[in-house]
Design a protein around this motif. Structure first.
Motif, PDB file in Angstrom:
ATOM      1  N   CYS A  87     -12.745  23.388  34.774  1.00 48.39           N
ATOM      2  CA  CYS A  87     -13.512  22.881  35.919  1.00 48.39           C
ATOM      3  C   CYS A  87     -14.831  22.277  35.451  1.00 48.39           C
ATOM      4  O   CYS A  87     -15.274  21.238  35.951  1.00 48.39           O
ATOM      5  CB  CYS A  87     -13.776  24.000  36.917  1.00 48.39           C
ATOM      6  N   ARG A 138     -10.498  19.313  40.682  1.00 44.65           N
ATOM      7  CA  ARG A 138      -9.203  18.714  41.007  1.00 44.65           C
ATOM      8  C   ARG A 138      -8.345  18.546  39.752  1.00 44.65           C
ATOM      9  O   ARG A 138      -7.171  18.952  39.720  1.00 44.65           O
ATOM     10  CB  ARG A 138      -9.411  17.361  41.688  1.00 44.65           C
ATOM     11  N   GLU A 192      -4.868  20.742  38.719  1.00 52.14           N
ATOM     12  CA  GLU A 192      -3.645  19.985  38.450  1.00 52.14           C
ATOM     13  C   GLU A 192      -3.087  20.301  37.066  1.00 52.14           C
ATOM     14  O   GLU A 192      -1.881  20.204  36.836  1.00 52.14           O
ATOM     15  CB  GLU A 192      -3.922  18.492  38.576  1.00 52.14           C
ATOM     16  N   PHE A 223     -13.294  25.693  43.971  1.00 52.15           N
ATOM     17  CA  PHE A 223     -12.453  24.772  44.733  1.00 52.15           C
ATOM     18  C   PHE A 223     -12.907  24.633  46.179  1.00 52.15           C
ATOM     19  O   PHE A 223     -12.481  23.721  46.879  1.00 52.15           O
ATOM     20  CB  PHE A 223     -10.993  25.228  44.648  1.00 52.15           C
ATOM     21  N   GLY A 242     -14.707  21.384  46.309  1.00 51.99           N
ATOM     22  CA  GLY A 242     -13.998  20.144  46.029  1.00 51.99           C
ATOM     23  C   GLY A 242     -13.217  19.645  47.230  1.00 51.99           C
ATOM     24  O   GLY A 242     -13.466  20.035  48.376  1.00 51.99           O
ATOM     25  N   ASP A 243     -12.242  18.784  46.967  1.00 55.48           N
ATOM     26  CA  ASP A 243     -11.456  18.234  48.070  1.00 55.48           C
ATOM     27  C   ASP A 243     -10.431  19.248  48.554  1.00 55.48           C
ATOM     28  O   ASP A 243     -10.094  20.221  47.857  1.00 55.48           O
ATOM     29  CB  ASP A 243     -10.785  16.922  47.649  1.00 55.48           C
ATOM     30  N   ALA A 249      -7.228  19.013  48.964  1.00 56.08           N
ATOM     31  CA  ALA A 249      -5.990  19.081  48.185  1.00 56.08           C
ATOM     32  C   ALA A 249      -6.145  20.022  47.004  1.00 56.08           C
ATOM     33  O   ALA A 249      -5.229  20.792  46.686  1.00 56.08           O
ATOM     34  CB  ALA A 249      -5.607  17.682  47.699  1.00 56.08           C
ATOM     35  N   ALA A 250      -7.300  19.988  46.352  1.00 56.08           N
ATOM     36  CA  ALA A 250      -7.537  20.888  45.220  1.00 56.08           C
ATOM     37  C   ALA A 250      -7.537  22.335  45.682  1.00 56.08           C
ATOM     38  O   ALA A 250      -6.996  23.220  45.000  1.00 56.08           O
ATOM     39  CB  ALA A 250      -8.861  20.541  44.547  1.00 56.08           C
ATOM     40  N   TRP A 270      -5.000  25.273  44.458  1.00 53.60           N
ATOM     41  CA  TRP A 270      -5.508  26.542  43.940  1.00 53.60           C
ATOM     42  C   TRP A 270      -4.855  27.718  44.665  1.00 53.60           C
ATOM     43  O   TRP A 270      -4.394  28.668  44.024  1.00 53.60           O
ATOM     44  CB  TRP A 270      -7.021  26.593  44.091  1.00 53.60           C
TER      45      TRP A 270
END
Length: 321
Positions: free
Chosen positions: A149, A155, A159, A236, A239-240, A242-243, A247
């Protein structure tokens, strides 16, 4: 379908000896016993059949593909022998689900899904709490995930975390692959390799082994597994969405449940060592001979020292500098 209570009785470990589950069955399910004497269920795949990947990573069960004479097979192996009776029930249910399929691929899909359903059902009990070694391993992976991170952002870091999905390598960052091993600092200088694929070369990629000391904290010091999860999870939240979703899916797949109580043990992460896995690095080379699979072995860290890399080199490779 056989109704015997102990379907693995009399089978020879690790060989081609297998017993068909149902002589009248539409699909090729077999009882089998692994090289380590673990009971297993095999679904024989048609030659050239497309394999569904990645396979889920599950506690107490080892779900993977392996070569068998003439083709490949999905193999479900029980890691905890004391659960043999329950595993037999699980296998019968998986076979029942698979036999309801109209195509071979559908049988494979149904078998994996039914196994997952059992996994989630069994996790609902208090016995689902991660073992001490599983906690240690997860703390090690979370420590590296937090480091990623910092290097790449949340993100890209989440991934890259492939271990919970059942991938051979814990982290895949472009063409850089990283296998993380956590060990007790005072233990013999060895690490356990869980499969023949973990240290196998991948064309065009560099593979690293990160070994970190993860010890039980004495007294009130250290962070519990839940503390480690919350600290990394906070990355997370910033963040966005989706991330954050990735997670949450990953930490669940890793076997962590926030309802489990881990307050009885704290963990401290100590020294880390990085090795580049290449050439004559001590490992069992892949591919294995036909009929051999589910290999687990240990490697001595002393023998890995010629492949140790300088501090910071792995970060440089990850960033692509």
């Amino acid at each position: 379908m056989t109704t015997i209570e102990h379907p693995w009785e009399g089978l020879v470990s690790g060989g081609i000896d297998a017993r068909r589950v149902d002589s009248a069955g539409r699909w090729d399910f077999f009882w089998w016993v692994s090289e380590r004497g673990e009971p297993a269920l095999i679904l024989r795949l048609a030659a050239g059949a497309e394999e569904i990947m990645p396979l889920p990573k599950m506690r107490s069960l080892d779900l993977r593909y392996r070569d068998i004479p003439g083709t490949r097979a999905l193999v479900i192996v029980l890691r905890e022998p004391e659960q043999r009776e329950l595993f037999a029930t699980l296998c019968h249910d998986v076979v029942k689900a698979g036999e309801a399929a109209s195509t071979a691929r559908d049988a494979l899909v149904r078998s994996i899904r039914r196994t997952l359903r059992w996994h989630h059902l069994l996790r609902g009990g208090r016995s689902a709490r991660l073992s001490i070694e599983e906690q240690r391993g997860l703390v090690g992976e979370l420590h590296f995930l937090s480091h990623l991170c910092d290097l790449l952002g949340p993100r890209a870091a989440i991934e890259a975390w492939k271990g919970p999905e059942g991938s051979a390598k814990d982290f895949e960052i472009g063409r850089c692959l990283v296998e993380v091993k956590a060990r007790r600092g005072a233990a013999r200088p060895h690490v356990q390799i869980s499969s023949e694929d973990q240290l196998a070369d991948v064309d065009g990629a560099r593979l690293f082994l990160r070994v970190c000391d993860v010890d039980v904290a004495s007294g009130p010091s250290g962070m519990t597994l839940t503390d480690h999860v919350l600290r990394v999870g906070a990355r997370f939240l910033e963040g966005d969405l989706a991330a954050l979703e990735m997670w949450e899916a990953a930490i669940e797949a890793a076997g962590f449940d926030a309802d489990d109580d881990y307050s009885d043990r704290g963990w401290i992460v100590g020294r880390t060592q990085d090795f580049e896995v290449e050439g004559d690095f001590p490992r069992i080379p892949a591919p294995l001979p036909s009929g051999v699979g589910s290999v687990r072995y240990t490697i001595a860290l002393d023998s890995c020292q010629p492949f140790a890399v300088e501090t910071g080199l792995l970060d440089t490779v990850i960033r692509g500098d």
